[in-house]
Design an enzyme around this catalytic site. Structure first.
Site, PDB file in Angstrom:
ATOM      1  N   TYR A 112       0.837  -1.190   0.000  1.00 30.81           N
ATOM      2  CA  TYR A 112       0.000   0.000   0.000  1.00 30.81           C
ATOM      3  C   TYR A 112       0.877   1.246   0.000  1.00 30.81           C
ATOM      4  O   TYR A 112       1.966   1.255   0.580  1.00 30.81           O
ATOM      5  CB  TYR A 112      -0.909   0.034   1.233  1.00 30.81           C
ATOM      6  CG  TYR A 112      -2.067  -0.923   1.189  1.00 30.81           C
ATOM      7  CD1 TYR A 112      -3.260  -0.575   0.574  1.00 30.81           C
ATOM      8  CD2 TYR A 112      -1.972  -2.179   1.790  1.00 30.81           C
ATOM      9  CE1 TYR A 112      -4.339  -1.458   0.548  1.00 30.81           C
ATOM     10  CE2 TYR A 112      -3.030  -3.070   1.762  1.00 30.81           C
ATOM     11  CZ  TYR A 112      -4.215  -2.701   1.140  1.00 30.81           C
ATOM     12  OH  TYR A 112      -5.262  -3.579   1.104  1.00 30.81           O
ATOM     13  N   TYR A 151      -0.341 -10.084   0.297  1.00 34.46           N
ATOM     14  CA  TYR A 151       0.695  -9.603   1.207  1.00 34.46           C
ATOM     15  C   TYR A 151       0.547 -10.282   2.574  1.00 34.46           C
ATOM     16  O   TYR A 151      -0.548 -10.688   2.973  1.00 34.46           O
ATOM     17  CB  TYR A 151       0.639  -8.075   1.363  1.00 34.46           C
ATOM     18  CG  TYR A 151      -0.677  -7.535   1.865  1.00 34.46           C
ATOM     19  CD1 TYR A 151      -0.995  -7.494   3.223  1.00 34.46           C
ATOM     20  CD2 TYR A 151      -1.630  -7.044   0.968  1.00 34.46           C
ATOM     21  CE1 TYR A 151      -2.192  -6.990   3.676  1.00 34.46           C
ATOM     22  CE2 TYR A 151      -2.839  -6.537   1.406  1.00 34.46           C
ATOM     23  CZ  TYR A 151      -3.117  -6.509   2.769  1.00 34.46           C
ATOM     24  OH  TYR A 151      -4.320  -6.009   3.209  1.00 34.46           O
ATOM     25  N   ARG A 161      -2.898 -12.159   3.110  1.00 32.98           N
ATOM     26  CA  ARG A 161      -4.173 -11.717   2.575  1.00 32.98           C
ATOM     27  C   ARG A 161      -4.253 -12.049   1.093  1.00 32.98           C
ATOM     28  O   ARG A 161      -3.307 -11.805   0.345  1.00 32.98           O
ATOM     29  CB  ARG A 161      -4.338 -10.196   2.704  1.00 32.98           C
ATOM     30  CG  ARG A 161      -4.383  -9.597   4.072  1.00 32.98           C
ATOM     31  CD  ARG A 161      -5.587  -9.917   4.933  1.00 32.98           C
ATOM     32  NE  ARG A 161      -6.805 -10.371   4.325  1.00 32.98           N
ATOM     33  CZ  ARG A 161      -7.820  -9.593   3.930  1.00 32.98           C
ATOM     34  NH1 ARG A 161      -7.739  -8.290   4.039  1.00 32.98           N
ATOM     35  NH2 ARG A 161      -8.930 -10.115   3.442  1.00 32.98           N
ATOM     36  N   HIS A 164      -7.062  -8.361  -3.026  1.00 32.94           N
ATOM     37  CA  HIS A 164      -8.401  -7.831  -2.767  1.00 32.94           C
ATOM     38  C   HIS A 164      -8.427  -6.324  -3.000  1.00 32.94           C
ATOM     39  O   HIS A 164      -7.384  -5.661  -3.035  1.00 32.94           O
ATOM     40  CB  HIS A 164      -8.856  -8.133  -1.338  1.00 32.94           C
ATOM     41  CG  HIS A 164      -7.993  -7.518  -0.279  1.00 32.94           C
ATOM     42  ND1 HIS A 164      -6.799  -8.082   0.111  1.00 32.94           N
ATOM     43  CD2 HIS A 164      -8.123  -6.384   0.450  1.00 32.94           C
ATOM     44  CE1 HIS A 164      -6.234  -7.335   1.048  1.00 32.94           C
ATOM     45  NE2 HIS A 164      -7.007  -6.289   1.265  1.00 32.94           N
ATOM     46  N   HIS A 166     -10.615  -2.808  -1.664  1.00 34.46           N
ATOM     47  CA  HIS A 166     -11.533  -2.234  -0.679  1.00 34.46           C
ATOM     48  C   HIS A 166     -12.501  -1.264  -1.359  1.00 34.46           C
ATOM     49  O   HIS A 166     -12.129  -0.556  -2.298  1.00 34.46           O
ATOM     50  CB  HIS A 166     -10.753  -1.465   0.391  1.00 34.46           C
ATOM     51  CG  HIS A 166      -9.793  -2.302   1.165  1.00 34.46           C
ATOM     52  ND1 HIS A 166     -10.140  -2.964   2.318  1.00 34.46           N
ATOM     53  CD2 HIS A 166      -8.488  -2.582   0.959  1.00 34.46           C
ATOM     54  CE1 HIS A 166      -9.095  -3.615   2.789  1.00 34.46           C
ATOM     55  NE2 HIS A 166      -8.075  -3.403   1.980  1.00 34.46           N
TER      56      HIS A 166
END
Length: 243
Positions: A112, A151, A161, A164, A166
C-alpha cells in the site's frame, strides 16, 4: 406505489446479522484488542448525517476512475491491467444511481502507498492505489486499475491476505455508508484467509468474490472482473467489521 415510486407491497428482508463477521473472532487476532466489551449504544443521527453529502459528477476528475493514470508521474504503473466493474443494487435488484463508489488497494507487489505499510515490496511511483466514481442511471460503476498482489500480515505465523480491493459506498448521507472488499475468483488464498474466515456464512463469503467477465474484457489489453454490490436484502454484500 409509494412515495418516490417505491412499491410498498414488497416483502421487507431484514439484515441477517448472523451472516456478518462477529466483532470478536479469535482467528483474526486484532479483534481481541478492538472488539467492544460493552453493549453497543444506538445514537440518533444528526441532520448532517442523514442529508449529506451530495456528490456530483462535476466534483470528480475524468481520470479519478482510472488508477493506471490518476497517479502516474513518469510512466505506467507495474502490473496486470484489469477492468473492475459492476452495479450497485438494492435488495430488490433495482439500480441505485448517483452513489459515490471509492476504492483503495495494494499495488501489484502487495504494497500500500501508506507510511504504516512496512511490507518489503517496492512502492510503485506511478500507482497511488485509490480511485472514485459515481454510479450512472443503471447503477453501474467501472474502474481501470492494476490487479493487486497478496501480502503477509501479523496474525498467525504465516498468514497472507488474498488479492483484494476495498470499497466505500456512500448512500444519501454519511450514516449510509458500506465498507467492504472484493476478492478474485480462483485465488487459492481465499480459503486460507483469516479475515474472510471470520464470516460464518459460506454463501456470504462467495458474494465477496469478483467473477471473471470475459465479455467485458478488452482483447490484448485487460481482463475484466465483475463485482455487484447489494445494499440491502438477502443478497446484501457483507459489511466489513468496524468494531
Amino acid at each position: 406505489m409509494g412515495a418516490g415510486g417505491m412499491d410498498l407491497d414488497l416483502e421487507f428482508a431484514p439484515r441477517d446479522a448472523a451472516a456478518h463477521p462477529p466483532a470478536l473472532a479469535p482467528i483474526y487476532r486484532s479483534t481481541l484488542l478492538r472488539a467492544p466489551r460493552q453493549p453497543l449504544l444506538s445514537l440518533r443521527s444528526t441532520l448532517t448525517e442523514i442529508t449529506g453529502p451530495i456528490f456530483g459528477e462535476s466534483e470528480l476528475d475524468p481520470i479519478d476512475a482510472d488508477l493506471t493514470r490518476n497517479h502516474a508521474r513518469d510512466g505506467d504503473p507495474i502490473g496486470e491491467r484489469i477492468t473492475l466493474h459492476g452495479r450497485v443494487l438494492d435488495g430488490d435488484a433495482r439500480a441505485v444511481p448517483g452513489v459515490l463508489v471509492e476504492i483503495w488497494q495494494a499495488n501489484a507487489g502487495g504494497r500500500y502507498r501508506h507510511t504504516n505499510d512496512s511490507f518489503t515490496a517496492a512502492i510503485d511511483p506511478n500507482f497511488g492505489g485509490c480511485g472514485r466514481v459515481i454510479t450512472d442511471a443503471e447503477g453501474r460503476y467501472r474502474f481501470r486499475t492494476i490487479r493487486p498482489g497478496p501480502y503477509p500480515f501479523p496474525n498467525r505465523e504465516n498468514d497472507w491476505r488474498p488479492a483484494h480491493i476495498h470499497y466505500s459506498v456512500f448512500g444519501q448521507g454519511f450514516s449510509q455508508r458500506l465498507i467492504t472488499q472484493s476478492y478474485f475468483e480462483g485465488d487459492p488464498l481465499i480459503a486460507r484467509d483469516a479475515i474472510l474466515g471470520t464470516m460464518p456464512d459460506v454463501a456470504a463469503r462467495q458474494r465477496l468474490v469478483a467473477t471473471l467477465d470475459m465479455e467485458a474484457s478488452a482483447p490484448f489489453e485487460a481482463l475484466a472482473w465483475r463485482f455487484d454490490i447489494v445494499l440491502r436484502g438477502r443478497g446484501a454484500s457483507r459489511f466489513e467489521s468496524v468494531a
